[in-house]
Design a protein around this motif. Structure first.
Motif, mmCIF file in Angstrom:
data_model
loop_
_atom_site.group_PDB
_atom_site.id
_atom_site.type_symbol
_atom_site.label_atom_id
_atom_site.label_comp_id
_atom_site.label_asym_id
_atom_site.label_seq_id
_atom_site.Cartn_x
_atom_site.Cartn_y
_atom_site.Cartn_z
ATOM 1 N N ASP A 78 0.567 -4.200 1.140
ATOM 2 C CA ASP A 78 1.834 -4.076 1.859
ATOM 3 C C ASP A 78 2.064 -5.282 2.757
ATOM 4 O O ASP A 78 1.121 -5.844 3.316
ATOM 5 C CB ASP A 78 1.822 -2.821 2.745
ATOM 6 N N GLU A 95 5.575 -6.095 7.661
ATOM 7 C CA GLU A 95 6.691 -5.249 8.109
ATOM 8 C C GLU A 95 6.649 -3.869 7.457
ATOM 9 O O GLU A 95 7.038 -2.871 8.054
ATOM 10 C CB GLU A 95 8.043 -5.916 7.875
ATOM 11 N N GLU A 96 6.141 -3.826 6.233
ATOM 12 C CA GLU A 96 5.996 -2.519 5.578
ATOM 13 C C GLU A 96 4.919 -1.705 6.286
ATOM 14 O O GLU A 96 5.032 -0.490 6.445
ATOM 15 C CB GLU A 96 5.622 -2.698 4.101
ATOM 16 N N ALA A 132 4.087 -1.954 9.442
ATOM 17 C CA ALA A 132 4.635 -1.507 10.725
ATOM 18 C C ALA A 132 5.461 -0.237 10.526
ATOM 19 O O ALA A 132 5.356 0.719 11.298
ATOM 20 C CB ALA A 132 5.477 -2.614 11.341
ATOM 21 N N GLU A 133 6.244 -0.232 9.458
ATOM 22 C CA GLU A 133 7.111 0.904 9.177
ATOM 23 C C GLU A 133 6.286 2.144 8.823
ATOM 24 O O GLU A 133 6.492 3.226 9.362
ATOM 25 C CB GLU A 133 8.002 0.526 7.985
ATOM 26 N N GLU A 134 5.333 1.958 7.926
ATOM 27 C CA GLU A 134 4.511 3.083 7.483
ATOM 28 C C GLU A 134 3.659 3.612 8.633
ATOM 29 O O GLU A 134 3.438 4.802 8.749
ATOM 30 C CB GLU A 134 3.581 2.635 6.339
ATOM 31 N N ARG A 135 3.178 2.697 9.436
ATOM 32 C CA ARG A 135 2.327 3.095 10.549
ATOM 33 C C ARG A 135 3.113 3.993 11.490
ATOM 34 O O ARG A 135 2.620 5.016 11.957
ATOM 35 C CB ARG A 135 1.867 1.825 11.268
ATOM 36 N N HIS A 136 4.357 3.581 11.721
ATOM 37 C CA HIS A 136 5.225 4.374 12.587
ATOM 38 C C HIS A 136 5.452 5.750 11.959
ATOM 39 O O HIS A 136 5.376 6.781 12.622
ATOM 40 C CB HIS A 136 6.550 3.629 12.769
ATOM 41 N N LEU A 137 5.693 5.725 10.651
ATOM 42 C CA LEU A 137 6.014 6.949 9.926
ATOM 43 C C LEU A 137 4.866 7.951 9.962
ATOM 44 O O LEU A 137 5.060 9.138 10.177
ATOM 45 C CB LEU A 137 6.312 6.571 8.464
ATOM 46 N N GLY A 153 0.130 -5.289 11.082
ATOM 47 C CA GLY A 153 1.527 -4.871 11.130
ATOM 48 C C GLY A 153 2.307 -5.453 12.295
ATOM 49 O O GLY A 153 3.543 -5.447 12.292
ATOM 50 N N ASN A 154 1.597 -5.967 13.305
ATOM 51 C CA ASN A 154 2.280 -6.590 14.446
ATOM 52 C C ASN A 154 2.362 -8.102 14.295
ATOM 53 O O ASN A 154 2.801 -8.804 15.210
ATOM 54 C CB ASN A 154 1.534 -6.268 15.755
ATOM 55 N N HIS A 160 1.722 1.508 -0.074
ATOM 56 C CA HIS A 160 2.326 2.742 0.424
ATOM 57 C C HIS A 160 2.889 3.595 -0.691
ATOM 58 O O HIS A 160 3.010 4.792 -0.578
ATOM 59 C CB HIS A 160 3.443 2.409 1.410
#
Lengths: 98, 130
Positions: free
Chosen positions: A4, A7-8, A10-15, B106-107, B129
């Motif tokens: 991933d 940015e993907e 970051a999104e998935e982590r948030h999700l 991710g950061n 994912h």
């Protein structure tokens, strides 16, 4: 570690509310260092430019970076079952370190 | 209702029901090693779909079997292509020391594997994912 993009992640982590540090390995550079590239059939959804994927793998390493335990999923539809990993962590990490 | 239409609806219900159970178990990481019953159910759904067309369906009744056939054939295909193959002899094994690596998180921050020194760690390689 996954292919991933950051940015993907970051999104998935948030999700998913993930706590672990998630790293991006788009070009499989790290995957190849560990020798974990899946050389069998690879399908990607439209628009995804990943060439291949890692074989799902979990590693437990000691303070010197030595692999104490690992689980390689030979089948992508089954990944390391959390209970198996937890049991291994208890057994491997709680044992006296040499 | 035409016999073919009934068969088509049966095909769709069987395919969808099996697919729902399938994805639930995937989500729970608890798909059984032996997936033969799933393959049988999916292929049976496809067979019902084909039987529906042989028997003849009404115009609208022609829709359910095509969905049943597609789902019924697609998921067994994913089982067929799911085994993973590593390059021979190249993979890390127990007792090896992990190679040094860096990667971006991710950061957008760079992680260096040297930072693991002195710590027990769990490293997990995921597919993506999707």
């Amino acid at each position: 570690m996954s292919t991933d993009l950051p940015e993907e992640i970051a999104e998935e982590r948030h999700l998913h509310g993930l706590q672990a540090r998630m790293l991006s390995d788009r070009q499989l550079a790290v995957t190849d260092k560990f020798g974990l590239r899946n050389t069998a059939y690879h399908s990607a959804p439209p628009g995804d430019d990943t060439e291949a994927l890692p074989v799902p793998t979990t590693l437990l390493i000691d303070a010197d970076g030595k692999v104490l335990w690992m689980d390689v999923s030979e089948d992508y539809q089954r990944r390391s079952d959390p209970s198996v990993v937890l049991a291994a962590m208890q057994q491997v990490f709680d044992a006296p370190q040499p | 209702m035409k016999t073919g239409t009934k068969l088509g609806i049966a095909s769709l219900v069987l395919a969808l029901g099996t697919a729902v159970l399938w994805f639930y178990l995937v989500h729970q990481v608890s798909l059984p090693d032996d997936r033969t019953p799933f393959v049988v159910a999916f292929l049976a759904a496809s067979a019902l779909g084909f039987a529906a067309y042989i028997k003849g369906t009404s115009l609208l009744g022609g829709l359910p079997p095509v969905v049943g056939i597609l789902i019924g054939l697609f998921l067994p295909l994913t089982i067929y292509i799911s085994p993973q193959v590593l390059e021979e002899g190249g993979a890390i094994k127990v007792g090896d020391t992990i190679p040094h690596f860096t990667a971006v998180d991710g950061n957008g921050e760079t992680f260096d594997s040297d930072s693991l020194h002195g710590h027990l760690a769990l490293i997990k390689f995921f597919r993506a994912h999707w």
